[in-house]
Design an enzyme around this catalytic site. Structure first.
Site, PDB file in Angstrom:
ATOM      1  N   LYS A  13       5.685  -0.130  -6.340  1.00  0.00           N
ATOM      2  CA  LYS A  13       6.031   0.911  -7.326  1.00  0.00           C
ATOM      3  C   LYS A  13       7.540   0.952  -7.574  1.00  0.00           C
ATOM      4  CE  LYS A  13       4.392   4.384  -4.923  1.00  0.00           C
ATOM      5  NZ  LYS A  13       3.830   3.790  -3.695  1.00  0.00           N
ATOM      6  N   ARG A  88       1.666  12.923  -5.799  1.00  0.00           N
ATOM      7  CA  ARG A  88       0.947  12.328  -4.674  1.00  0.00           C
ATOM      8  C   ARG A  88      -0.201  13.202  -4.213  1.00  0.00           C
ATOM      9  NH1 ARG A  88       5.307   8.897  -2.679  1.00  0.00           N
ATOM     10  NH2 ARG A  88       4.656   7.661  -0.915  1.00  0.00           N
ATOM     11  N   ARG A 127       9.638  -5.985   4.635  1.00  0.00           N
ATOM     12  CA  ARG A 127      10.770  -5.157   4.156  1.00  0.00           C
ATOM     13  C   ARG A 127      11.628  -4.692   5.339  1.00  0.00           C
ATOM     14  NH1 ARG A 127       9.301  -0.283   0.285  1.00  0.00           N
ATOM     15  NH2 ARG A 127       8.504   0.759   2.124  1.00  0.00           N
ATOM     16  N   ARG A 139      14.148   1.660   7.022  1.00  0.00           N
ATOM     17  CA  ARG A 139      13.612   2.996   6.748  1.00  0.00           C
ATOM     18  C   ARG A 139      12.925   3.560   7.981  1.00  0.00           C
ATOM     19  NH1 ARG A 139      10.398   3.260   1.113  1.00  0.00           N
ATOM     20  NH2 ARG A 139       9.049   4.500   2.465  1.00  0.00           N
TER      21      ARG A 139
HETATM   22  P1  ADP Z   1       6.170   4.600   0.024  1.00  0.00           P
HETATM   23  O1  ADP Z   1       5.518   4.719  -1.305  1.00  0.00           O
HETATM   24  O2  ADP Z   1       6.691   3.222   0.306  1.00  0.00           O
HETATM   25  O3  ADP Z   1       5.327   5.119   1.161  1.00  0.00           O
HETATM   26  P2  ADP Z   1       8.230   6.614  -0.707  1.00  0.00           P
HETATM   27  O4  ADP Z   1       9.654   6.232  -0.624  1.00  0.00           O
HETATM   28  O5  ADP Z   1       7.646   6.841  -2.051  1.00  0.00           O
HETATM   29  O6  ADP Z   1       7.446   5.515   0.117  1.00  0.00           O
HETATM   30  O7  ADP Z   1       7.987   7.970   0.160  1.00  0.00           O
HETATM   31  C1  ADP Z   1       8.390   8.052   1.501  1.00  0.00           C
HETATM   32  C2  ADP Z   1       7.948   9.401   2.103  1.00  0.00           C
HETATM   33  O8  ADP Z   1       8.540  10.499   1.370  1.00  0.00           O
HETATM   34  C3  ADP Z   1       6.436   9.695   2.073  1.00  0.00           C
HETATM   35  O9  ADP Z   1       5.729   9.092   3.139  1.00  0.00           O
HETATM   36  C4  ADP Z   1       6.444  11.232   2.150  1.00  0.00           C
HETATM   37  O10 ADP Z   1       6.704  11.686   3.461  1.00  0.00           O
HETATM   38  C5  ADP Z   1       7.633  11.609   1.283  1.00  0.00           C
HETATM   39  N1  ADP Z   1       7.231  11.792  -0.135  1.00  0.00           N
HETATM   40  C6  ADP Z   1       7.619  11.029  -1.194  1.00  0.00           C
HETATM   41  N2  ADP Z   1       7.072  11.482  -2.335  1.00  0.00           N
HETATM   42  C7  ADP Z   1       6.304  12.553  -2.002  1.00  0.00           C
HETATM   43  C8  ADP Z   1       5.459  13.443  -2.727  1.00  0.00           C
HETATM   44  N3  ADP Z   1       5.302  13.323  -4.055  1.00  0.00           N
HETATM   45  N4  ADP Z   1       4.814  14.428  -2.048  1.00  0.00           N
HETATM   46  C9  ADP Z   1       4.976  14.580  -0.726  1.00  0.00           C
HETATM   47  N5  ADP Z   1       5.741  13.762   0.027  1.00  0.00           N
HETATM   48  C10 ADP Z   1       6.409  12.764  -0.588  1.00  0.00           C
END
Ligand code: ADP
Length: 197
Positions: A13, A88, A127, A139
């Site tokens: 994404k 999400r 990654r 991360r």
């Molecule tokens: P990935 O898609 O690789 O898991 P992201 O960088 O999008 O990682 O998100 C990392 C973390 O940030 C998630 O595991 C969650 O804890 C938090 N997070 C990100 N976006 C949301 C969201 N829309 N709602 C709740 N938590 C979120």
């Protein structure tokens, strides 16, 4: 154009959002990036979100929706945006519809990147390895335990968001296993198709 990039962790994404943002001249709004920046800055949002991010759980809807509401109000987001990692949960999707409705906008297209679980595991491990090899910061949630939690959370809380947008007639699916540039090309052609507006 208001686009959502949807899919499990590691589906690509972020990579695709960055490419599309450049191509269309609209910003990529990544809740993951916004939350990590808040953690790094030690702000109230960061302090409230850190434990959930590290474990791979979702940060509370109220916090995330607040972040997105603020971000959507900024000047660069007025002519369109690419949401990456939001919504999400179905509650976030409902709230987003309401926020956009207030300003006479709606989601143009939700692009779901389809990638199988074995490949997701491989990509996230790669990654983390790449980051540590280049001296970049790994991360805090790119470890096997948190990844398992992120995938479980995706299946239980996030997957239903696809059905929400399918019902609204704006969901398109793209095979995320192909080369990065091939995936971008397919998304661009789907966005140009009349049905997706
Ligand atoms: P990935 O898609 O690789 O898991 P992201 O960088 O999008 O990682 O998100 C990392 C973390 O940030 C998630 O595991 C969650 O804890 C938090 N997070 C990100 N976006 C949301 C969201 N829309 N709602 C709740 N938590 C979120």
């Amino acid at each position: 154009m208001q686009i959502i990039m949807f899919g499990p962790p590691g589906a690509g994404k972020g990579t695709q959002s960055q490419k599309l943002a450049k191509l269309y001249g609209i910003p990529q709004l990544s809740t993951g990036d916004i939350l990590r920046a808040a953690v790094a800055a030690g702000s109230a949002v960061g302090l409230a979100a850190k434990a959930q991010i590290d474990s791979g759980a979702l940060v509370g809807d109220d916090i995330v929706i607040g972040c997105i509401r603020d971000r959507l109000n900024e000047s660069d987001a007025q002519d369109g945006f690419i949401l990456d990692g939001f919504p999400r949960t179905v509650a976030q999707a409902v709230e987003l519809d309401a926020l956009l409705g207030q300003i006479g906008k709606s989601i143009s297209c939700v692009v779901e990147l389809v990638v199988n679980e074995a490949e997701l595991m491989k990509r996230v491990a790669a990654r983390a390895q790449q980051a540590s090899a280049t001296g970049a910061q790994v991360r805090s949630d790119d470890n096997p335990e948190s990844l398992k939690m992120r995938l479980a959370t995706y299946h239980s809380a996030t997957r239903p968001v696809a059905a929400f947008y399918e019902k609204a007639g704006v969901l398109v699916k793209v095979d995320g296993l192909r080369d990065i540039s091939e995936v971008t090309e397919e998304i661009v052609s789907l966005l140009a198709a009349p049905a997706s507006g």
